[in-house]
Design an enzyme around this catalytic site. Sequence first.
Site, PDB file in Angstrom:
ATOM      1  CG  HIS A  82      -2.024  -1.035   1.070  1.00 25.45           C
ATOM      2  ND1 HIS A  82      -2.992  -1.216   2.016  1.00 25.45           N
ATOM      3  CD2 HIS A  82      -2.291  -1.940   0.092  1.00 25.45           C
ATOM      4  CE1 HIS A  82      -3.813  -2.174   1.631  1.00 25.45           C
ATOM      5  NE2 HIS A  82      -3.394  -2.644   0.471  1.00 25.45           N
ATOM      6  CD  GLU A 116      -2.216   4.109   3.257  1.00 29.60           C
ATOM      7  OE1 GLU A 116      -3.383   4.205   3.633  1.00 29.60           O
ATOM      8  OE2 GLU A 116      -1.861   3.322   2.338  1.00 29.60           O
TER       9      GLU A 116
END
Length: 164
Positions: free
Chosen positions: A79, A81
């Site tokens: 992901h 993040e």
Amino acid sequence: MNRISKENYYLDIAETVLERATCLRRVYGAIIVKNDEIISTGYNGAPRGRANCADMGYCSREAMRVPRGERYELCRSVHAEANAIISASRRDMVGGTLYLVGRDARTGELLSDATSCSMCRRLVINSGLEKVVIRRSETEFTVVTVSDWVAEDDLLIPETPDLS
């Protein structure tokens, strides 16, 4: 001259970062900022050296009919993040802000419901980041205080089964 807000300035940069994403469902871009300085960037895509969904031409989770928001461990992508966090040192992130933008990969529409999954929330908490700013529209955003995610987790006490 009307200047855009700092939040939208950084969200615009995160939105440019998402243009590198390789997911066929949703594309995300993230940047980490501290003291008005960009520390790192990240977008969702397969780990280095592995085939990504865009190149394969299909989403492995869709092929397995996994509903959205479930079984992230089956996803080929790291992901946005997580990629931003692993590209920075913790000492540089402590007290900083993560800016997050998501778009539908098929339609290009801005995701007004974008948020970090539970795994990424744990990474954000441990990284020492203070806030997450999430784009909701071209000019609107939500500011999440990471300490709220910590407090919410404490509220997730499983129900005790009724053994009577």
